[in-house]
Design a protein around this motif. Structure first.
Motif, PDB file in Angstrom:
ATOM      1  N   HIS A  74      14.708  -5.639  -5.413  1.00 40.30           N
ATOM      2  CA  HIS A  74      13.881  -5.166  -4.302  1.00 40.30           C
ATOM      3  C   HIS A  74      14.308  -5.791  -2.972  1.00 40.30           C
ATOM      4  CE1 HIS A  74      10.297  -3.817  -2.165  1.00 40.30           C
ATOM      5  NE2 HIS A  74      10.152  -5.049  -1.724  1.00 40.30           N
ATOM      6  N   LYS A  76       2.689  -4.766   0.010  1.00 38.57           N
ATOM      7  CA  LYS A  76       4.073  -4.605   0.463  1.00 38.57           C
ATOM      8  C   LYS A  76       4.911  -3.740  -0.472  1.00 38.57           C
ATOM      9  CE  LYS A  76       3.849  -7.153   4.167  1.00 38.57           C
ATOM     10  NZ  LYS A  76       4.109  -6.591   5.510  1.00 38.57           N
ATOM     11  N   ASN A  77       4.260  -3.101  -1.485  1.00 37.98           N
ATOM     12  CA  ASN A  77       4.959  -2.210  -2.420  1.00 37.98           C
ATOM     13  C   ASN A  77       6.096  -2.912  -3.152  1.00 37.98           C
ATOM     14  OD1 ASN A  77       3.314   0.026  -1.717  1.00 37.98           O
ATOM     15  ND2 ASN A  77       4.590   0.424   0.087  1.00 37.98           N
ATOM     16  N   PRO A 110       7.662  -3.981  -6.547  1.00 39.71           N
ATOM     17  CA  PRO A 110       7.494  -3.405  -7.892  1.00 39.71           C
ATOM     18  C   PRO A 110       7.294  -4.451  -8.983  1.00 39.71           C
ATOM     19  CG  PRO A 110       9.800  -3.378  -7.303  1.00 39.71           C
ATOM     20  CD  PRO A 110       9.077  -3.887  -6.090  1.00 39.71           C
ATOM     21  N   LYS A 125       1.002  -5.568  -3.926  1.00 34.89           N
ATOM     22  CA  LYS A 125       0.444  -4.231  -3.764  1.00 34.89           C
ATOM     23  C   LYS A 125       0.523  -3.781  -2.306  1.00 34.89           C
ATOM     24  CE  LYS A 125      -3.693  -1.540  -4.876  1.00 34.89           C
ATOM     25  NZ  LYS A 125      -5.072  -1.592  -5.447  1.00 34.89           N
TER      26      LYS A 125
END
Length: 736
Positions: free
Chosen positions: A71, A41-42, A44, A39
């Protein structure tokens, strides 16, 4: 592990923060930590996908790896096609199997609500029945009773018949077998396992019929009886009994057995226990080691004897038993380190673990005994892995703290194992577990001070703990890192501020416990020695008196006990280093206090301890001998010298250093003490010296010749000084 190898995430993910366990609670904790990082470090990866991977759902891991790859590499990847195999009807699960599998599902196991689990099971049964209905529609012929397959299986297969003649019924030939007498099994499973350990699975060859003459048969029988008698004599029990008979007085040794002696060891005097086990070290050790390494059953017997003696003996006799144990372990390692470690794991470790659980006052020495058979790093790793299954977390961390203090193996793999339990202990709700975790970290920081800096936030958080033991543990960690740092290290200021801030206006318990733990890291560098001496100087007199009083056990909580007995060498070496740094000619009051707090509680249990003990004597011997001429310190100096003579392993070296000539033309070191003492010194000092020589001659007969030669040379070369003394009476009594 994949993310930790990328520079962008290496500071966020530390591998030692994750648990390798397979329990659902540990895996769930690992994923909760990862989801926070995802969450932040974004990344997915959703919580649903993580839950699917956690519960081993089909294709969940593949989807996660695909998303991570896309990613991290910024590349697209074609989705993996799911291949659905058509399972044959005969291989499909039954309804009961479906229910059992559903109840074993991690989701159902984690769910505590019975109604929810009932819904899961009902859903699985409905899906199973729907699948059966679909199969019947797709393959009607299989489920029809009139199918050709069913009709064929109901037919009886017949072959052509023939007429049976009378000759077909012949009497079968009867074979008579030789009767075999089987010896009943009387040994336990442990004994059977030990007997078969080194047999490599080879059975004893069966006896063949002998064609020898009557004379040869009689001779063979005689040889067999002699061999069997020699085997009966060559057992650990017989060796122990013979040593016991030689060690005890004739009246006590008659028909004495070591098994009976150990059973009643609690009733035996301390001198008897020391006498017997010292005799085992001197005369019975080599034979016990040879028999134990050759026959595991003998190792098992000796292990039982040692553990029973460790549990039953008094505190005074414990050192003698421990000294034999360590000598036995070292000798076994020299014969075959690998076999010795395996035998220890099979026969001795389970017994020691029971004693560790039931004897908390002796836990320090018992845990050190666990490490005595760790001759290689692989042996220590095996021990750490096995102890994890035997002990609960606080006790496990306590044993790891002791092992990390006494065993020098510090490989990357061992460090990672220790760091994992440090992280686990610091998060524990048990204050003792947190305290033991700090001890492990301090032992690691003696070699790598950067470990302390990487966990600085955890240490700052630990200072908020209300228990005094945690605050003292933080001081222990900071002091250990400082003692191994170079003087120009930039991080030294940070650790100094952490340590001084903790000790500033600290309550007496924190101050005492800090001094106790700081002694583990001595002598250290010059800055560490200065810090310790400042802390010692600031301690109240009653606190110093309690440290200097012998008899406190290592089982006491740090802060109530004296200096640790197995680490008291460190304090004595601190005095040596300080005398070298300050270039003082005589012992100052602080040196007297520290030597009193260390030498009088020292315990020499291993060969390495003897070497340190002799090094301390040779470095401080002249300082101590000078104190014999001081009216206020002569009794103290006499007690210190008697302590050096009282240790069996170092008495010969002490005798050589003090009473034997050091060179071809040099007089013994003690000869200069006699010249210094007579005449003109206080009568109390002269009387103390005379009483000391009389006592060592009386207690230790091996000193008789050297003391007599010393006094005879003193009479010959220094006649006037000799006449001013009272040595004439001592020499007259020695002649008698």
């Amino acid at each position: 592990e994949i993310l930790s190898r990328f520079k962008e995430y290496s500071n966020e993910i530390n591998m030692h923060s994750f648990d390798n366990g397979t329990a659902i609670s540990r895996r769930k904790d690992n994923w909760q930590q990862l989801l926070k990082i995802f969450k932040k470090k974004n990344i997915p990866i959703s919580e649903d996908l993580a839950t699917a991977v956690l519960h081993c759902k089909a294709m969940a891991a593949v989807q996660m790896v695909e998303k991570l790859y896309a990613h991290l590499t910024k590349r697209s990847i074609a989705p993996t096609e799911t291949i659905i195999e058509d399972t044959p009807a005969y291989a499909r699960p039954t309804a009961s199997k479906v229910v059992k599998d559903k109840l074993k599902d991690p989701v159902a196991v984690e769910e505590k609500d019975q109604l929810t689990n009932t819904g899961y099971v009902q859903e699985a049964i409905d899906q199973h029945q729907m699948q059966l209905r679909q199969d019947r529609m797709n393959d009607r012929e299989r489920y029809t009773h009139t199918s050709k397959h069913r009709m064929m299986t109901q037919r009886m297969l017949r072959v052509a018949t023939r007429q049976v003649q009378h000759d077909d019924f012949k009497q079968p030939q009867i074979q008579f077998l030789k009767t075999v007498n089987v010896k009943p099994i009387t040994d336990s499973m442990a004994q059977i396992k030990g007997t078969q350990r080194f047999s490599n699975g080879q059975s004893t060859p069966s006896a063949t019929p002998s064609r020898s003459t009557a004379a040869e048969s009689e001779r063979n029988q005689k040889v067999k009886s002699e061999v069997s008698q020699s085997k009966k004599k060559s057992t650990v029990s017989s060796v122990l009994d013979s040593v016991l008979a030689e060690a005890l007085p004739p009246a006590d040794s008659k028909a004495a057995k070591m098994s009976d002696f150990v059973d009643e060891i609690a009733k035996k005097s301390c001198n008897e226990v020391k006498l017997v086990f010292q005799a085992l070290v001197n005369s019975g050790l080599d034979e016990c080691v040879a028999l134990s390494m050759e026959h595991p059953k003998q190792f098992w017997k000796l292990s039982g004897m040692c553990c029973k003696a460790l549990a039953g003996t008094s505190e005074e006799g414990l050192d003698a038993v421990a000294r034999f144990y360590f000598a036995f372990a070292d000798s076994c390692g020299k014969v075959d380190a690998g076999d010795a470690a395996e035998l220890f794991q099979d026969y001795l470790r389970p017994k020691l673990v029971i004693l560790i659980k039931t004897l908390p006052a002796r836990r320090e020495i018992l845990a050190e005994m666990l490490g005595a058979f760790c001759f290689r790093e692989s042996h220590l790793l095996t021990l750490l892995r096995v102890l994890k299954e035997d002990l609960d977390t606080p006790l496990l961390l306590e044993c790891f703290g002791i092992l990390s203090s006494h065993i020098e193996f510090k490989s990357k793999e061992i460090q990672d194992a220790y760091l994992f339990y440090v992280s686990l202990g610091l998060r524990s709700s048990s204050k003792h577990a947190r305290s033991h975790a700090l001890r492990i970290l301090a032992n690691l920081c003696k070699d790598q001070s950067n470990l302390c800096l990487s966990l600085l936030d955890e240490l700052q958080k630990a200072l908020e703990d209300p228990w005094w033991g945690i605050r003292a543990g933080v001081v222990h960690v900071a002091f250990a890192a400082i003692s191994s740092m170079d003087e120009g290290n930039k991080d030294l200021v940070t650790l100094m501020e952490l340590m001084n801030g903790t000790l500033k206006a600290a309550p007496p318990m924190v101050q005492r416990a800090s001094i106790y733990w700081m002694s583990h890291c001595l002598p250290g560098n010059k800055r560490a020695r200065t810090l310790f001496l400042e802390q010692w100087k600031a301690a109240p007199k009653d606190m110093k008196a309690q440290f200097c009083s012998p008899g406190s056990s290592d089982g006491d909580i740090a802060g109530f006990a004296s200096f640790p007995r197995r680490k008291a060498f460190n304090v004595a070496e601190l005095v040596i280093k300080d005398l070298t740094d300050s270039k003082e000619q005589n012992l100052s009051p602080k040196h007297i206090e520290l030597l009193s707090a260390s030498i009088f509680i020292l315990t020499v249990l291993r060969k390495s301890d003897e070497e340190i003990w002799i090094r301390v004597l040779k470095s401080l011997g002249r300082y101590i001998l000078v104190e014999l001429a001081d009216e206020d310190r002569c009794e103290w100096a006499r007690n210190v010298l008697e302590k050096f003579f009282s240790e069996d392993g170092t008495r010969h070296s002490t005798l050589s250093f003090l009473l034997k000539p050091q060179g071809a033309q040099e007089a013994p070191l003690f000869f200069g003490v006699l010249k210094m003492m007579y005449p003109g010194r206080p009568a109390k000092c002269q009387h103390t010296l005379e009483q000391f020589l009389a006592d060592i001659v009386k207690r230790y007969p091996e000193t008789y010749r050297d003391v007599y030669n010393l006094l005879k040379n003193f009479e010959t070369t220094e006649k006037e000084r000799f006449d001013a003394s009272n040595f004439k009476e001592l020499m007259a009594s020695m002649k008698m």
